[in-house]
Design a protein around this motif. Structure first.
Motif, PDB file in Angstrom:
ATOM      1  N   PRO A 148       1.028  -1.527  -0.260  1.00 35.25           N
ATOM      2  CA  PRO A 148       0.052   0.061   0.269  1.00 35.25           C
ATOM      3  C   PRO A 148       1.486   1.272   0.256  1.00 35.25           C
ATOM      4  O   PRO A 148       0.200   2.270  -0.630  1.00 35.25           O
ATOM      5  CB  PRO A 148      -0.857  -0.086   0.942  1.00 35.25           C
ATOM      6  N   SER A 149       1.909   1.558   0.733  1.00 35.72           N
ATOM      7  CA  SER A 149       3.014   2.251   0.177  1.00 35.72           C
ATOM      8  C   SER A 149       3.236   3.149  -0.762  1.00 35.72           C
ATOM      9  O   SER A 149       3.675   3.756  -0.907  1.00 35.72           O
ATOM     10  CB  SER A 149       4.285   2.010   1.583  1.00 35.72           C
TER      11      SER A 149
ATOM     12  N   PHE B 254       0.654   4.550  -2.624  1.00 34.16           N
ATOM     13  CA  PHE B 254      -0.016   6.063  -2.117  1.00 34.16           C
ATOM     14  C   PHE B 254       2.085   7.081  -2.444  1.00 34.16           C
ATOM     15  O   PHE B 254       1.623   7.675  -2.409  1.00 34.16           O
ATOM     16  CB  PHE B 254       0.702   5.604  -0.657  1.00 34.16           C
TER      17      PHE B 254
ATOM     18  N   GLU C  55       1.417   8.072  -5.886  1.00 36.52           N
ATOM     19  CA  GLU C  55       0.366   9.130  -5.302  1.00 36.52           C
ATOM     20  C   GLU C  55       1.018  10.383  -4.827  1.00 36.52           C
ATOM     21  O   GLU C  55       0.812  11.610  -5.529  1.00 36.52           O
ATOM     22  CB  GLU C  55      -0.742   8.701  -4.903  1.00 36.52           C
TER      23      GLU C  55
ATOM     24  N   PHE D 112      -6.872   9.727  -1.633  1.00 33.39           N
ATOM     25  CA  PHE D 112      -5.566   8.717  -1.489  1.00 33.39           C
ATOM     26  C   PHE D 112      -5.237   8.613   0.157  1.00 33.39           C
ATOM     27  O   PHE D 112      -4.604   7.086   0.329  1.00 33.39           O
ATOM     28  CB  PHE D 112      -4.954   8.569  -2.232  1.00 33.39           C
ATOM     29  N   TYR D 113      -5.027   9.413   0.651  1.00 30.39           N
ATOM     30  CA  TYR D 113      -4.489   9.383   2.032  1.00 30.39           C
ATOM     31  C   TYR D 113      -5.494   8.330   2.542  1.00 30.39           C
ATOM     32  O   TYR D 113      -5.276   7.299   3.618  1.00 30.39           O
ATOM     33  CB  TYR D 113      -4.494  10.859   3.176  1.00 30.39           C
TER      34      TYR D 113
ATOM     35  N   TYR E 249      -5.202   4.551   1.598  1.00 35.32           N
ATOM     36  CA  TYR E 249      -3.813   4.413   2.536  1.00 35.32           C
ATOM     37  C   TYR E 249      -3.987   3.623   4.118  1.00 35.32           C
ATOM     38  O   TYR E 249      -3.393   2.848   4.282  1.00 35.32           O
ATOM     39  CB  TYR E 249      -2.595   5.240   1.678  1.00 35.32           C
TER      40      TYR E 249
ATOM     41  N   ASP F 158      -6.178   0.706   4.324  1.00 34.59           N
ATOM     42  CA  ASP F 158      -5.228  -0.299   3.831  1.00 34.59           C
ATOM     43  C   ASP F 158      -4.001  -0.296   4.821  1.00 34.59           C
ATOM     44  O   ASP F 158      -3.932  -2.088   5.067  1.00 34.59           O
ATOM     45  CB  ASP F 158      -4.283   0.118   2.492  1.00 34.59           C
TER      46      ASP F 158
END
Ligand code: SF4
Ligand code: SF4
Lengths: 386, 443
Positions: A135-136, A139, A142, B176-177, B180, B183
């Motif tokens: 997931p990082s 992120f 993004e 999107f934060y 994240y 997740d």
């Protein structure tokens, strides 16, 4: 002294080291935009792709903080305070903007201070996570998208996949060249001294990537024809730490009769030993390099295996350097108030010592005020391992 | 964090029950083994509280334990232990105090540590950290702990929020934060499932999350009673009453505690009972963790007629409706939204006042609502997280709001060597004079 702009190789590096920022000042008058960054997390490929010149900010260990403390607490790491002090005094007045990465609390918690007091036309806080799982990575992609958008808005230049790929390949080439130069430290005695290397490392971070590569090539040409000279029994030292950017430190080591043959510092091997994968989609490749490949204490690494596995994942590269560069001793130099490095001192120290290499741990300020004490400790360490 | 050597008188009866809470939390970590439960080292404001509660994992809070050691003025032995293995004295002292304790416990074989304050903490079965914008020790501390507890698995998740940028609308980024953060919470669940051998009961989690929402609401309702004149409770107490919210979120006991506090404060208001008699000055504790070994200083303020009806520190929640959380059936996504919005919901306001910052906007809001005449910050040297940037907050407050008296105290959370009582009291005296002059000018 040679005329301005005529020097080559080490002389050119020395010139840029002594007058740090002189080249970007010239580029600025030619209409280039200069964007500052401050650590190994500076996203240089994206800046290059945006058509701006990435310029790494540095401090000056010989200059006392005179203005910065009115804005920034003294509990912030002394390197950050020193660079901020230089900035607020106008040393980097040529900057058009800055990308401040989320590296550590000292940078994160002062990001408003940088933004509000330097008041640059462009400012972006690049919120890099500390974790490296899947997931990082998503992120991080993004975050790169957002960074790209802000740069496009600011410069008016579109950053295309092609321009990004081109920039990546320039920076990979640059890193490969720097690694070639590091190779010349493997001989005994090394062909290039630690202080000469420091000047090159500093000089290139104030240049656009292609000029940096050019300079490294010149230095390689100059150095590789040297004949190894000097005693062969000197101890071979590796320097470990974050923002070490002064020959005063390297001179203290080499002046005490050792060879500084390798480093694991933020402006040194940390910047140059991991490439961006050119076969992958650029944002993914960038995310992977900055999160997973870069070996810095601000990314949390856990293999899911044993503690020993984790140590190998975090510090294994240093053991490799020890073997390849025939290191006899390591100096771990950490700044006061630096939590990311400070918390891993026992782990690094015991990991390296278990490879049979003694470690001198120094906690210090980013200042020459404690130089005498530091030199004494380095000398005592070298005597001990002699 | 309760009971300290010099005995700070607590103004509310409810706050006086906090030592029992804290002791209970510590004891639970020692008892867990007998009960067949797993213990996790945990760190506050990581968003993982409800996951632990839903999986019957007993949290062992290093920050709480270090606070107890500090309040009992018994931290030095652990700080020195950590220092003996090269942990710098400039690092977060919650972390180094706890790591020092871990080192001692390992040397003693991993069981109970005889002279540990309040019995100490039980050896963890896992460590649950969370890297985020809160602080570096959030992920370095778990990692450094594993150096001494090598068999203990570590999880570090993430819980970020968009940084404030006056030129950028953060709402798009929030999505999107949150994705994240959600997740990462899932990764945390997976890790807990692996190391407890149990599956998450999602319905139970949803109920716990709902209870947390209710607790957040009740906490704010309760604290807002402090707007009354005279204020029925000040920051000295709040440094105790934060315990259930901070360390027991998602439990019925936490909710019940605030219900009891709510009733008591209402009672006090009805009877006109305040913290200082007479109440002359109202101050805001605008940032900074307190010196746990010197909580008596709040009483010193009180003795001068100064009270703190409000503080930023440990007000780690907000009325849910004010956060305007998007609807979701996923409890993890709800937790993620709740935390992200907790940080970002001052952003729009801050953008509207040129030169302001969310942290400053929050202080202004409290000054206005709680009618404060002065601002106190505390700068603890070993924690950059809350304390770097205070000068900027103070300057910005003066610039965008007004020339209100400001005091920045300096010390630490745990390390008593940083503290000088006489100097601190002298500075408080001078500040109170400034507040007095300010009030006279304003009237
Ligand atoms: S030395 Fe440490 S605190 Fe300073 S910039 Fe580097 S990582 Fe941050
Ligand atoms: S917020 Fe501060 S005191 Fe708390 S763990 Fe982080 S550095 Fe330590």
């Amino acid at each position: 002294m040679a005329e301005l702009g005529v020097e080559k190789g080490l002389a050119k590096a020395e010139k840029y080291y002594n007058d740090y920022g002189s080249r970007v000042k010239e580029l600025k008058t030619e209409g280039k935009k200069i964007i500052g960054y401050i650590s190994a997390l500076g996203p240089v490929e994206v800046l290059t792709a945006a058509g701006v010149v990435p310029f790494r900010l540095k401090g000056n260990v010989e200059e006392a903080i005179t203005k910065g403390d009115a804005y920034m607490e003294t509990i912030v790491c002394p390197f950050v305070r020193n660079v901020f002090d230089a900035s607020i005094k106008g040393k980097f007045s040529f900057l058009d903007g800055m990308v401040l990465p989320h590296q550590c609390d000292s940078l994160d918690r002062t990001s408003d201070v940088w933004r509000d007091y330097l008041n640059l036309p462009y400012f972006h806080f690049f919120n890099v996570p500390h974790v490296t799982d899947d997931p990082s990575i998503e992120f991080m992609k993004e975050l790169f998208r957002l960074l790209i958008k802000t740069l496009e808005d600011y410069t008016g230049n579109k950053i295309t996949t092609d321009s990004l790929k081109k920039a990546i390949s320039f920076h990979n080439e640059n890193r490969r060249l720097m690694r070639d130069l590091y190779e010349l430290r493997k001989s005994n005695p090394p062909l290039i001294s630690g202080s000469e290397m420091m000047k090159v490392l500093v000089a290139v971070m104030g240049l656009p990537v292609n000029e940096s590569s050019e300079l490294i090539k010149e230095v390689i040409e100059e150095v590789k024809v040297r004949k190894p000279a000097g005693p062969t029994q000197n101890k071979r030292i590796m320097l470990i730490g974050d923002q070490i950017d002064s020959v005063i430190i390297t001179d203290s080591i080499e002046g005490a009769g050792a060879y500084l043959v390798m480093d694991d510092i933020s402006i040194g091997s940390k910047m140059y030993y991991q490439d961006v994968d050119e076969d992958k989609e650029p944002l993914l490749a960038l995310a992977e390099r900055y999160l997973r490949k870069l070996k810095i204490p601000t990314t949390f690494v856990d293999t899911g295996g044993t503690y020993e596995d984790n140590l190998n994942a975090r510090f294994g590269h240093m053991r490799k350097y020890i073997d390849e560069f025939k290191v006899n001793g390591a100096i771990l130099f950490v700044y006061k108030y630096c939590d990311p490095y400070g918390f891993e001192v026992p782990a690094i120290k015991s990991y390296i010592e278990s490879a049979g290499v003694p470690v001198l741990y120094l906690e210090d300020e980013y200042s020459t005020s404690s130089l005498a004490r530091m030199k004494t400790r380095i000398e005592a360490f070298l005597e001990m391992i002699a | 964090m309760a009971e300290e050597k010099k005995g700070r008188a607590v103004a509310t009866k409810t706050a006086a029950s906090i030592p029992k809470f804290v002791r209970g939390n510590l004891a639970a970590t020692l008892k867990a083994k007998e009960e067949g439960k797993k213990v996790a080292y945990a760190y506050i404001a990581d968003g993982q509280d409800e996951i632990m509660r839903a999986m019957d994992i007993v949290p062992a809070w290093g920050e709480s334990f270090a606070g107890v050691c500090a309040a009992k003025r018994d931290a030095e032995k652990y700080l020195q232990k950590a220092e003996s293995d090269n942990f710098s004295r400039s690092l977060c002292t919650y972390a180094t105090c706890t790591i020092g304790f871990d080192m001692v416990r390992e040397e003693l074989g991993g069981g109970a540590v005889p002279d540990a304050p309040w019995g100490g903490m039980g050896r963890p079965d896992m460590i649950l950290g969370s890297a985020q914008l809160l602080c570096d020790p959030r992920f370095k501390w778990p990692q450094a702990t594993q150096h001494y507890l090598r068999d203990v698995p570590v999880f570090v998740g993430s819980m970020y929020y968009p940084p404030f940028d006056p030129k950028m609308d953060h709402h798009e980024q929030e999505k999107f934060y949150v994705k994240y953060a959600r997740d990462e919470l899932r990764e945390c669940v997976k890790f807990c499932e692996k190391h407890t051998g149990k599956k998450m009961d999602w319905d139970r989690l949803a109920q716990i999350v709902e209870l947390s929402d209710k607790t957040w609401d009740l906490f704010i309702d309760t604290y807002e009673l402090r707007k009354a004149f005279p204020t029925p409770m000040d920051t000295g107490d709040a440094m105790n009453t934060m315990v259930p919210l901070t360390f027991n979120l998602g439990t019925q006991e936490a909710y019940d505690f605030y219900k009891q506090l709510y009733d008591e404060l209402q009672d006090k208001i009805k009877n006109g009972i305040g913290v200082a008699d007479p109440e002359k000055y109202r101050l805001i504790w605008a940032a900074g963790l307190p010196s746990w070994f010197a909580l008596g200083d709040f009483q010193y303020f009180n003795s001068k007629g100064a009270v703190f009806p409000v503080e930023v520190t440990y007000r780690g929640c907000e009325k849910i409706e004010r956060l305007e959380l998007p609807k979701t059936d996923d409890p993890l996504e709800h937790i993620a939204w709740r935390w992200v919005r907790y940080w970002t919901h001052w952003y729009d306001k801050a953008r509207k006042r040129p030169g302001s910052l969310p942290k400053v906007e929050r202080i202004i809001e409290y000054i206005e609502e709680y009618k404060c005449d002065g601002v106190v910050f505390h700068s603890a040297f070993s924690c950059r997280s809350w304390h770097a940037g205070i000068i900027h907050q103070a300057e910005t407050l003066k610039k965008v709001y007004k020339e209100i008296p400001i005091l920045i105290l300096e010390g630490d959370i745990v390390d008593i060597s940083s503290y000088n009582e006489a100097d601190t009291h002298n500075r408080i005296d001078a500040f109170i004079e400034a507040v007095d002059a300010y009030k006279n000018r304003m009237n």
